[in-house]
Design a protein around this motif. Structure first.
Motif, mmCIF file in Angstrom:
data_model
loop_
_atom_site.group_PDB
_atom_site.id
_atom_site.type_symbol
_atom_site.label_atom_id
_atom_site.label_comp_id
_atom_site.label_asym_id
_atom_site.label_seq_id
_atom_site.Cartn_x
_atom_site.Cartn_y
_atom_site.Cartn_z
ATOM 1 N N LEU A 64 62.087 144.089 17.454
ATOM 2 C CA LEU A 64 62.051 145.387 16.762
ATOM 3 C C LEU A 64 61.890 145.215 15.255
ATOM 4 N N GLN A 65 62.492 144.186 14.683
ATOM 5 C CA GLN A 65 62.337 143.950 13.247
ATOM 6 C C GLN A 65 60.875 143.701 12.885
ATOM 7 N N LYS A 66 60.118 143.128 13.811
ATOM 8 C CA LYS A 66 58.697 142.846 13.572
ATOM 9 C C LYS A 66 57.811 144.025 13.927
ATOM 10 N N THR A 67 58.173 144.789 14.947
ATOM 11 C CA THR A 67 57.279 145.823 15.449
ATOM 12 C C THR A 67 57.658 147.244 15.044
ATOM 13 N N GLU A 68 58.935 147.515 14.891
ATOM 14 C CA GLU A 68 59.382 148.871 14.566
ATOM 15 C C GLU A 68 60.686 148.788 13.766
ATOM 16 N N PRO A 69 60.599 148.299 12.532
ATOM 17 C CA PRO A 69 61.811 147.994 11.763
ATOM 18 C C PRO A 69 62.702 149.193 11.476
ATOM 19 N N GLU A 70 62.182 150.401 11.560
ATOM 20 C CA GLU A 70 63.001 151.580 11.289
ATOM 21 C C GLU A 70 63.911 151.941 12.475
ATOM 22 N N ARG A 71 63.668 151.356 13.639
ATOM 23 C CA ARG A 71 64.484 151.672 14.819
ATOM 24 C C ARG A 71 65.694 150.737 14.861
ATOM 25 N N ARG A 72 66.895 151.316 14.941
ATOM 26 C CA ARG A 72 68.133 150.538 15.016
ATOM 27 C C ARG A 72 68.501 150.301 16.476
ATOM 28 N N LEU A 73 68.938 149.101 16.765
ATOM 29 C CA LEU A 73 69.301 148.728 18.123
ATOM 30 C C LEU A 73 70.814 148.764 18.290
ATOM 31 N N TYR A 74 71.255 149.372 19.384
ATOM 32 C CA TYR A 74 72.683 149.439 19.719
ATOM 33 C C TYR A 74 72.918 148.800 21.078
ATOM 34 N N LEU A 75 74.084 148.208 21.214
ATOM 35 C CA LEU A 75 74.564 147.714 22.497
ATOM 36 C C LEU A 75 75.619 148.696 22.977
ATOM 37 N N ALA A 76 75.413 149.300 24.149
ATOM 38 C CA ALA A 76 76.371 150.252 24.703
ATOM 39 C C ALA A 76 77.307 149.511 25.653
ATOM 40 N N VAL A 77 78.614 149.626 25.392
ATOM 41 C CA VAL A 77 79.615 148.926 26.210
ATOM 42 C C VAL A 77 80.678 149.919 26.655
ATOM 43 N N PRO A 78 81.296 149.684 27.828
ATOM 44 C CA PRO A 78 82.340 150.604 28.301
ATOM 45 C C PRO A 78 83.613 150.494 27.467
ATOM 46 N N LEU A 79 84.326 151.608 27.400
ATOM 47 C CA LEU A 79 85.550 151.692 26.603
ATOM 48 C C LEU A 79 86.571 150.637 27.003
ATOM 49 N N ASP A 80 86.790 150.458 28.294
ATOM 50 C CA ASP A 80 87.813 149.482 28.702
ATOM 51 C C ASP A 80 87.449 148.066 28.289
ATOM 52 N N THR A 81 86.161 147.727 28.341
ATOM 53 C CA THR A 81 85.723 146.405 27.881
ATOM 54 C C THR A 81 85.907 146.279 26.370
ATOM 55 N N TYR A 82 85.598 147.359 25.657
ATOM 56 C CA TYR A 82 85.763 147.313 24.204
ATOM 57 C C TYR A 82 87.239 147.133 23.844
ATOM 58 N N GLU A 83 88.111 147.859 24.542
ATOM 59 C CA GLU A 83 89.539 147.784 24.219
ATOM 60 C C GLU A 83 90.163 146.435 24.596
ATOM 61 N N MET A 84 89.573 145.728 25.520
ATOM 62 C CA MET A 84 90.142 144.426 25.926
ATOM 63 C C MET A 84 89.332 143.282 25.316
ATOM 64 N N PHE A 85 88.151 143.043 25.843
ATOM 65 C CA PHE A 85 87.381 141.869 25.420
ATOM 66 C C PHE A 85 86.963 141.931 23.946
ATOM 67 N N PHE A 86 86.468 143.074 23.518
ATOM 68 C CA PHE A 86 85.940 143.165 22.154
ATOM 69 C C PHE A 86 87.027 143.147 21.081
ATOM 70 N N GLN A 87 88.295 143.164 21.486
ATOM 71 C CA GLN A 87 89.376 143.021 20.513
ATOM 72 C C GLN A 87 89.782 141.558 20.328
ATOM 73 N N SER A 88 89.218 140.677 21.140
ATOM 74 C CA SER A 88 89.548 139.249 21.001
ATOM 75 C C SER A 88 88.952 138.722 19.695
ATOM 76 N N THR A 89 89.573 137.696 19.187
ATOM 77 C CA THR A 89 89.082 137.083 17.943
ATOM 78 C C THR A 89 87.646 136.615 18.104
ATOM 79 N N PHE A 90 87.358 135.998 19.244
ATOM 80 C CA PHE A 90 85.986 135.521 19.486
ATOM 81 C C PHE A 90 84.979 136.661 19.407
ATOM 82 N N ALA A 91 85.242 137.748 20.125
ATOM 83 C CA ALA A 91 84.294 138.862 20.153
ATOM 84 C C ALA A 91 84.158 139.498 18.769
ATOM 85 N N GLN A 92 85.271 139.649 18.057
ATOM 86 C CA GLN A 92 85.195 140.253 16.724
ATOM 87 C C GLN A 92 84.394 139.375 15.765
#
Length: 137
Positions: free
Chosen positions: A84-112
């Motif tokens: 996207l940076q090469k073909t459409e730089p104005e478009r922002r990319l998001y990763l959609a993740v479930p709330l329970d995964t965010y509250e558990m895994f994404f709070q780990s030091t590694f994920a942060q």
């Protein structure tokens, strides 16, 4: 590529927040390498009359190992963002993740550390009740 089981839930959440889905899926390519991002959406901000464009890769994190799911999600995210940076730089990319995964895994030091190091933009969705709960830029 198969759709994530929460694909329609995230799509509905985006539409409820005023986004117009423009591509489902969203195909991008660089030279002979082709990719398929789950969704592309646009939203016009009336006050500024600017057009926001996003692409969203939806992940469910349903496997036994969140780390393994994260490896796959991160690899896809970084590849899509590079193209996207090469073909459409104005478009922002998001990763959609479930709330329970965010509250558990994404709070780990590694994920942060990974989120900060790789500058991931994240949409958190509620896989139980529907809706988008948070955007992290």
């Amino acid at each position: 590529m198969a759709r994530d089981i929460f694909h329609d839930l995230v799509r509905a959440g985006l539409e409820n927040e005023g986004w117009t889905i423009t591509d489902d899926p969203y195909f991008i390519s660089l030279d002979s390498v082709n990719f398929q991002v789950d969704l592309a959406a646009e939203r016009i901000i009336a006050a500024q009359k600017d057009n926001e464009k996003i692409a969203v890769e939806i992940k469910s994190f349903l496997n036994a190992s969140a780390v393994t799911d994260f490896y796959a999600a991160l690899g896809q995210f970084l590849s899509y963002r590079l193209v996207l940076q090469k073909t459409e730089p104005e478009r922002r990319l998001y990763l959609a993740v479930p709330l329970d995964t965010y509250e558990m895994f994404f709070q780990s030091t590694f994920a942060q550390l990974a989120v900060r190091e790789y500058q991931l933009k994240i949409i958190i969705y509620d896989s139980q009740n529907g809706g988008l709960t948070q955007w992290i830029n």
